[in-house]
Design an enzyme around this catalytic site. Structure first.
Site, PDB file in Angstrom:
ATOM      1  N   LEU A   1      18.690  58.695 -44.071  1.00 59.05           N
ATOM      2  CA  LEU A   1      20.126  58.580 -43.756  1.00 59.05           C
ATOM      3  C   LEU A   1      20.939  59.772 -44.265  1.00 59.05           C
ATOM      4  O   LEU A   1      22.138  59.657 -44.479  1.00 59.05           O
ATOM      5  CB  LEU A   1      20.710  57.262 -44.292  1.00 59.05           C
ATOM      6  CG  LEU A   1      20.056  55.974 -43.769  1.00 59.05           C
ATOM      7  CD1 LEU A   1      20.690  54.739 -44.416  1.00 59.05           C
ATOM      8  CD2 LEU A   1      20.177  55.867 -42.252  1.00 59.05           C
TER       9      LEU A   1
ATOM     10  N   ASN B   1      21.656  62.400 -42.652  1.00 58.80           N
ATOM     11  CA  ASN B   1      22.566  62.878 -41.610  1.00 58.80           C
ATOM     12  C   ASN B   1      22.780  61.805 -40.536  1.00 58.80           C
ATOM     13  O   ASN B   1      22.882  62.116 -39.357  1.00 58.80           O
ATOM     14  CB  ASN B   1      22.014  64.162 -40.971  1.00 58.80           C
ATOM     15  CG  ASN B   1      23.078  64.899 -40.176  1.00 58.80           C
ATOM     16  OD1 ASN B   1      24.245  64.932 -40.570  1.00 58.80           O
ATOM     17  ND2 ASN B   1      22.698  65.454 -39.039  1.00 58.80           N
TER      18      ASN B   1
ATOM     19  N   SER C   1      11.817  73.154 -30.959  1.00 62.45           N
ATOM     20  CA  SER C   1      13.084  73.587 -30.370  1.00 62.45           C
ATOM     21  C   SER C   1      12.876  74.862 -29.572  1.00 62.45           C
ATOM     22  O   SER C   1      12.008  75.686 -29.903  1.00 62.45           O
ATOM     23  CB  SER C   1      14.051  73.853 -31.527  1.00 62.45           C
ATOM     24  OG  SER C   1      15.180  74.547 -31.080  1.00 62.45           O
ATOM     25  N   ALA C   2      13.723  75.047 -28.570  1.00 59.01           N
ATOM     26  CA  ALA C   2      13.716  76.303 -27.823  1.00 59.01           C
ATOM     27  C   ALA C   2      14.066  77.474 -28.724  1.00 59.01           C
ATOM     28  O   ALA C   2      13.834  78.631 -28.359  1.00 59.01           O
ATOM     29  CB  ALA C   2      14.724  76.227 -26.675  1.00 59.01           C
TER      30      ALA C   2
ATOM     31  N   ASN D   1      29.337  72.438 -34.782  1.00 62.36           N
ATOM     32  CA  ASN D   1      28.874  73.817 -34.543  1.00 62.36           C
ATOM     33  C   ASN D   1      28.506  73.998 -33.081  1.00 62.36           C
ATOM     34  O   ASN D   1      28.551  75.100 -32.558  1.00 62.36           O
ATOM     35  CB  ASN D   1      27.593  74.099 -35.339  1.00 62.36           C
ATOM     36  CG  ASN D   1      27.807  73.973 -36.820  1.00 62.36           C
ATOM     37  OD1 ASN D   1      28.723  74.574 -37.359  1.00 62.36           O
ATOM     38  ND2 ASN D   1      26.967  73.182 -37.485  1.00 62.36           N
TER      39      ASN D   1
ATOM     40  N   LYS E   1      10.940  75.569 -37.925  1.00 63.73           N
ATOM     41  CA  LYS E   1      10.291  74.942 -36.762  1.00 63.73           C
ATOM     42  C   LYS E   1       9.042  75.720 -36.355  1.00 63.73           C
ATOM     43  O   LYS E   1       8.000  75.138 -36.053  1.00 63.73           O
ATOM     44  CB  LYS E   1      11.268  74.881 -35.581  1.00 63.73           C
ATOM     45  CG  LYS E   1      12.428  73.926 -35.787  1.00 63.73           C
ATOM     46  CD  LYS E   1      11.957  72.485 -35.731  1.00 63.73           C
ATOM     47  CE  LYS E   1      13.038  71.506 -36.154  1.00 63.73           C
ATOM     48  NZ  LYS E   1      12.581  70.129 -36.310  1.00 63.73           N
TER      49      LYS E   1
ATOM     50  N   TYR F   1      16.356  77.997 -40.093  1.00 63.54           N
ATOM     51  CA  TYR F   1      16.104  76.769 -39.325  1.00 63.54           C
ATOM     52  C   TYR F   1      14.993  77.016 -38.295  1.00 63.54           C
ATOM     53  O   TYR F   1      14.006  76.279 -38.226  1.00 63.54           O
ATOM     54  CB  TYR F   1      17.381  76.288 -38.615  1.00 63.54           C
ATOM     55  CG  TYR F   1      17.084  75.228 -37.585  1.00 63.54           C
ATOM     56  CD1 TYR F   1      16.707  73.940 -37.977  1.00 63.54           C
ATOM     57  CD2 TYR F   1      17.112  75.517 -36.220  1.00 63.54           C
ATOM     58  CE1 TYR F   1      16.383  72.976 -37.029  1.00 63.54           C
ATOM     59  CE2 TYR F   1      16.804  74.558 -35.266  1.00 63.54           C
ATOM     60  CZ  TYR F   1      16.432  73.294 -35.681  1.00 63.54           C
ATOM     61  OH  TYR F   1      16.095  72.348 -34.734  1.00 63.54           O
TER      62      TYR F   1
ATOM     63  N   GLY G   1      18.909  59.190 -36.276  1.00 64.49           N
ATOM     64  CA  GLY G   1      19.728  60.330 -35.862  1.00 64.49           C
ATOM     65  C   GLY G   1      20.038  60.317 -34.372  1.00 64.49           C
ATOM     66  O   GLY G   1      19.727  59.352 -33.649  1.00 64.49           O
TER      67      GLY G   1
ATOM     68  N   ASP H   1      12.321  58.998 -47.529  1.00 67.37           N
ATOM     69  CA  ASP H   1      12.327  60.442 -47.280  1.00 67.37           C
ATOM     70  C   ASP H   1      10.910  60.879 -46.904  1.00 67.37           C
ATOM     71  O   ASP H   1       9.942  60.414 -47.519  1.00 67.37           O
ATOM     72  CB  ASP H   1      12.782  61.136 -48.578  1.00 67.37           C
ATOM     73  CG  ASP H   1      13.198  62.565 -48.332  1.00 67.37           C
ATOM     74  OD1 ASP H   1      12.346  63.360 -47.878  1.00 67.37           O
ATOM     75  OD2 ASP H   1      14.362  62.883 -48.586  1.00 67.37           O
TER      76      ASP H   1
ATOM     77  N   PHE I   1      15.468  71.972 -25.296  1.00 69.29           N
ATOM     78  CA  PHE I   1      16.472  72.994 -25.005  1.00 69.29           C
ATOM     79  C   PHE I   1      17.811  72.508 -25.599  1.00 69.29           C
ATOM     80  O   PHE I   1      17.867  72.306 -26.797  1.00 69.29           O
ATOM     81  CB  PHE I   1      16.426  73.392 -23.518  1.00 69.29           C
ATOM     82  CG  PHE I   1      15.282  74.388 -23.339  1.00 69.29           C
ATOM     83  CD1 PHE I   1      13.949  73.983 -23.521  1.00 69.29           C
ATOM     84  CD2 PHE I   1      15.529  75.725 -23.123  1.00 69.29           C
ATOM     85  CE1 PHE I   1      12.894  74.907 -23.469  1.00 69.29           C
ATOM     86  CE2 PHE I   1      14.483  76.652 -23.062  1.00 69.29           C
ATOM     87  CZ  PHE I   1      13.166  76.240 -23.238  1.00 69.29           C
TER      88      PHE I   1
ATOM     89  N   LEU J   1      28.367  73.334 -28.872  1.00 76.32           N
ATOM     90  CA  LEU J   1      29.389  73.408 -27.833  1.00 76.32           C
ATOM     91  C   LEU J   1      29.878  72.037 -27.334  1.00 76.32           C
ATOM     92  O   LEU J   1      31.092  71.778 -27.308  1.00 76.32           O
ATOM     93  CB  LEU J   1      28.840  74.227 -26.650  1.00 76.32           C
ATOM     94  CG  LEU J   1      29.793  74.421 -25.483  1.00 76.32           C
ATOM     95  CD1 LEU J   1      31.046  75.181 -25.899  1.00 76.32           C
ATOM     96  CD2 LEU J   1      29.082  75.162 -24.344  1.00 76.32           C
TER      97      LEU J   1
END
Ligand code: NAD
Ligand code: WQD
Length: 354
Positions: free
Chosen positions: A35, A37, A126-127, A199, A154, A150, A12, A60, A179, A201
């Site tokens: 695979l 994604n 993740s933040a 999705n 986490k 999601y 990824g 997987d 971040f 920016l």
């Protein structure tokens, strides 16, 4: 050659850049990815960049038998666990898919690791686990809360890792809280390749710049920020990749310090670490930087705030600096330049048919 590392999800976006950083640091890596994604072309390109064929196993993380075959054929020092699904909107529509991949997948991996006595793990957190922060910058002790499946997946994995560390001090578990990763490898050969309309920016901006999308919608311009648009801590993916190498070095140092010929084990336990730059950049500032670098017009319109978005989010990066000796080096200009190079050389990402 240094230790052998299993990299789940290594095909990824972040994983592929980290494979290069690990190879450059001398690690022997085995990549395990279903695979779902990512593209085989990314494996070919990473192999070209490192000058040798990457060891890749298609599988997987929810498949215990397949993982056991991998662990019985290799002696791993540890695992860097990127494999998981990451689209916030999709997680709201398909929560079971997200809990199954991200939570059940991690439990299966941890069970197999325990069976093979591999107890060192770096996990992609993740933040997002901080939700809407009460104070800025966000440090590792800040309150955690999530509003979407999601983020919950986490946070749930983090809770599982905490419980595991309490139950058995031979585990060394580092969740790295990323971040906003952006940018691409400076070669322009690998980068972020979202399916469908992005999705996030930065890929949206770069697809507008290259002419694939007409116009950016900026979600909200009445936030209490410098210019009313959202503020985020964008971090270059190659800096992020080096953060994983630094975390691995730390694990190695802690778990085997040689004292008069004997090997002493120091438990790391559960050790969350932010990977960010410590600097906030607004949406409008990023648009302007990208436009300067690419010399393209980036048409935009202001739109309603996006549900679930927060005004500002940026890291305190002190813990990573003090503990790992790691600091992000690259600027917003570097992030835009490398994204633009990747996007303009590969307007359709890895897929020439798109
Ligand atoms: P990505 O989708 O590009 O990479 C994830 C990889 O995992 C893909 O190659 C995918 O095929 C693989 N995968 C997914 N489910 C799997 C499974 N069940 N078994 C085996 N392989 C599986 O995403 P990324 O941006 O590289 O993110 C990597 C990790 O970092 C993810 O866990 C993500 O949640 C986390 N993260 C990403 C961001 C971000 O903005 N990109 C931010 C914070 C955290
Ligand atoms: C950044 C800013 C938007 C798109 C997401 C996940 C988070 C983490 C990183 C995985 C916000 C604005 C965006 C657009 C816009 N991923 N924006 N127009 O939301 O900070 O974080 O990715 O762990 O969990 O939620 O990143 O890039 O989507 O948005 O105006 O078309 O850009 O409103 O202010 P975000 P983002």
């Amino acid at each position: 050659m240094k230790n052998k590392i299993l990299v789940t999800g290594g095909v990824g976006y972040i994983g592929s850049h980290t494979c290069i950083a690990l190879h450059e640091a001398g690690y022997d890596i085995v990549v395990y990815d279903n695979l779902s994604n990512s593209s085989r072309e990314a494996i070919n390109r990473v192999s070209t960049l490192i000058g040798q064929s990457i060891k890749f196993i298609e599988g997987d993380v929810r498949d215990a038998e397949s993982l056991k075959r991998v662990f019985s054929s290799h002696q791993f020092f540890g695992v860097i666990h990127f494999a998981g699904l990451k689209a916030v909107g999709e997680s709201v529509a398909k929560p079971l898919l997200y809990y199954n991949n991200n939570v059940s997948g991690t439990i299966t991996l941890l069970e197999v690791m325990a069976e093979y006595d591999v107890k060192n793990l770096i996990f992609s957190s993740s933040a997002t686990v901080y939700g809407d922060p009460e104070t800025l910058p966000i440090n590792e002790k800040s309150k955690r809360s999530c509003t979407n499946p999601y983020g919950q997946s986490k946070l749930t994995v983090e809770h599982i890792l905490e419980d595991l560390a309490v139950s058995d001090d031979s585990w060394n578990l580092i969740p790295l809280r990323y971040f906003n990763p952006v940018g691409a490898h400076p070669s322009g050969k690998i980068g972020e390749d979202p399916n469908d309309i992005p999705n996030n920016l930065m890929p949206y901006i770069s697809q507008v710049a290259v002419g694939k999308l007409e116009k950016l919608s900026i979600f909200g311009h009445d936030y209490p920020t410098i210019d009313g648009t959202g503020v985020r801590d964008f971090i270059h993916v190659t800096d992020l990749a080096k953060g994983h190498v630094a975390a691995l070095n730390y694990l190695e140092k802690q778990t085997s310090s040689n004292e008069s010929g004997t090997t002493k084990q120091n438990s790391v336990g559960f050790l969350p670490i932010n990977l960010g730059t410590g600097k906030g950049t607004s949406v409008l500032e990023l648009v302007s930087a990208f436009s300067d670098v690419s010399k393209q017009d980036i048409p935009y319109q202001f739109a309603e705030r996006r549900a679930g978005d927060i005004a500002s989010c940026y890291a305190s990066a002190d813990k990573a600096k003090n503990l790992l000796g790691w600091q992000a080096k690259l600027s917003i200009t570097d992030m835009c330049q490398d994204t633009w190079r990747w996007q303009s050389i590969n307007p359709n990402g890895y897929d020439i048919e798109k």
